[in-house]
Scaffold this motif. Sequence first.
Motif, mmCIF file in Angstrom:
data_model
loop_
_atom_site.group_PDB
_atom_site.id
_atom_site.type_symbol
_atom_site.label_atom_id
_atom_site.label_comp_id
_atom_site.label_asym_id
_atom_site.label_seq_id
_atom_site.Cartn_x
_atom_site.Cartn_y
_atom_site.Cartn_z
ATOM 1 N N ILE A 123 25.119 4.630 -10.020
ATOM 2 C CA ILE A 123 24.403 4.110 -8.779
ATOM 3 C C ILE A 123 24.727 2.535 -8.656
ATOM 4 O O ILE A 123 25.097 2.054 -7.446
ATOM 5 N N TYR A 124 24.920 1.763 -9.702
ATOM 6 C CA TYR A 124 25.133 0.364 -9.390
ATOM 7 C C TYR A 124 26.689 0.410 -9.043
ATOM 8 O O TYR A 124 26.643 -0.647 -8.166
ATOM 9 N N TRP A 125 27.355 1.090 -9.389
ATOM 10 C CA TRP A 125 28.725 1.131 -8.950
ATOM 11 C C TRP A 125 28.959 1.597 -7.471
ATOM 12 O O TRP A 125 29.579 0.776 -6.498
ATOM 13 N N GLN A 126 28.068 2.023 -6.949
ATOM 14 C CA GLN A 126 27.899 2.660 -5.440
ATOM 15 C C GLN A 126 27.557 1.499 -4.670
ATOM 16 O O GLN A 126 28.051 1.226 -3.559
ATOM 17 N N THR A 127 26.652 0.767 -5.295
ATOM 18 C CA THR A 127 26.275 -0.438 -4.679
ATOM 19 C C THR A 127 27.131 -1.552 -4.642
ATOM 20 O O THR A 127 27.213 -2.296 -3.482
ATOM 21 N N SER A 128 27.606 -1.968 -5.931
ATOM 22 C CA SER A 128 28.525 -3.025 -5.977
ATOM 23 C C SER A 128 29.540 -2.755 -7.236
ATOM 24 O O SER A 128 29.071 -2.596 -8.200
ATOM 25 N N PRO A 129 30.831 -2.427 -6.873
ATOM 26 C CA PRO A 129 31.708 -1.853 -7.955
ATOM 27 C C PRO A 129 31.654 -2.814 -9.027
ATOM 28 O O PRO A 129 31.923 -2.649 -10.314
ATOM 29 N N LEU A 130 31.669 -4.231 -8.807
ATOM 30 C CA LEU A 130 31.688 -5.217 -9.935
ATOM 31 C C LEU A 130 30.544 -5.027 -10.830
ATOM 32 O O LEU A 130 30.609 -5.204 -11.909
ATOM 33 N N ALA A 131 29.082 -4.621 -10.362
ATOM 34 C CA ALA A 131 28.129 -4.489 -11.025
ATOM 35 C C ALA A 131 28.326 -3.135 -12.055
ATOM 36 O O ALA A 131 27.845 -3.217 -12.810
ATOM 37 N N GLY A 132 28.694 -2.153 -11.249
ATOM 38 C CA GLY A 132 29.052 -0.886 -12.132
ATOM 39 C C GLY A 132 30.174 -0.994 -13.223
ATOM 40 O O GLY A 132 29.897 -0.669 -14.235
ATOM 41 N N MET A 133 31.074 -1.785 -12.966
ATOM 42 C CA MET A 133 32.024 -2.192 -13.855
ATOM 43 C C MET A 133 31.554 -2.865 -15.176
ATOM 44 O O MET A 133 31.757 -2.802 -16.471
ATOM 45 N N THR A 134 30.552 -3.859 -14.746
ATOM 46 C CA THR A 134 30.078 -4.751 -15.544
ATOM 47 C C THR A 134 29.000 -3.911 -16.646
ATOM 48 O O THR A 134 28.983 -4.241 -17.984
ATOM 49 N N LEU A 135 28.343 -2.931 -16.138
ATOM 50 C CA LEU A 135 27.457 -2.219 -16.879
ATOM 51 C C LEU A 135 28.188 -0.980 -17.485
ATOM 52 O O LEU A 135 27.683 -0.498 -18.601
#
Length: 251
Positions: free
Chosen positions: A203-215
């Motif tokens: 879900i983070y990745w869908q919102t912000s790919p950078l956030a998804g990669m970070t997590l």
Amino acid sequence: MNQSPNIGILEKFVNVVMGVKTGNTQTFGKPAIATTEELDIKAVIVYKLGTILQIAAILLALLGMEKLVSLIDSNTSFPGWFSTLITGLFFALLSVRSRIFSLLDNTRSSRTYDQVIRPKWAPPPLAFPIVWMIIAILRVISSVLVWQQFHHQFLVLPLIVFVVHLAVGDTWNTIFTVERRLGAAVPVVILGPWLSAIVVTAIYWQTSPLAGMTLSFSCVWLTIAAALVFRIWQLNGSEPLYPLKLVPVEK
């Protein structure tokens, strides 16, 4: 071999930051054992209720933060970055000490891990708080990125799912670390922390790919942790995969 001074200082620092208690087993109250294979229904109810109440408490905190940040953003006397700083500190608190919102006993310690039979590939006890410190930092960064994408809103789906992830992780800690229910810890770690970490990351990745990669690193670590919990369960008797009724051990 004696522990080097630098390692000792590092261990103390990490344990303080992550709230990990050390010491002998007497520090943590009376031990308990399962004398039957009877399902502890009361424990199941307590786990569910404790998790739900923790989620509700953190959601109220999110609501409070949303109102606070709104006031900060609307006040021109504050610099533009101030609300981001406050938000980052809030997510840091959630990432490191989300258990302060829980009614369950979420004592962090290495007691159970030190006492059970572990596979040869198991990481040393100090590795866990260090890795969780790294994950906490990544959670802060990714959550702030999501918060920014939603224009400083807190009560949004990605952050709500993140709250659920934190709560089920704390409940798992109660089951495994505090109560040493090795059987019940297996399905809970798979259906709780591991699965929810994947959902949050997606879900983070869908919102912000950078956030998804970070997590995403948390998913890798929790996959290792889930495999470790399963192997520890196998090596320590393979008790039923549900919470057994426990009886205090008389000393």
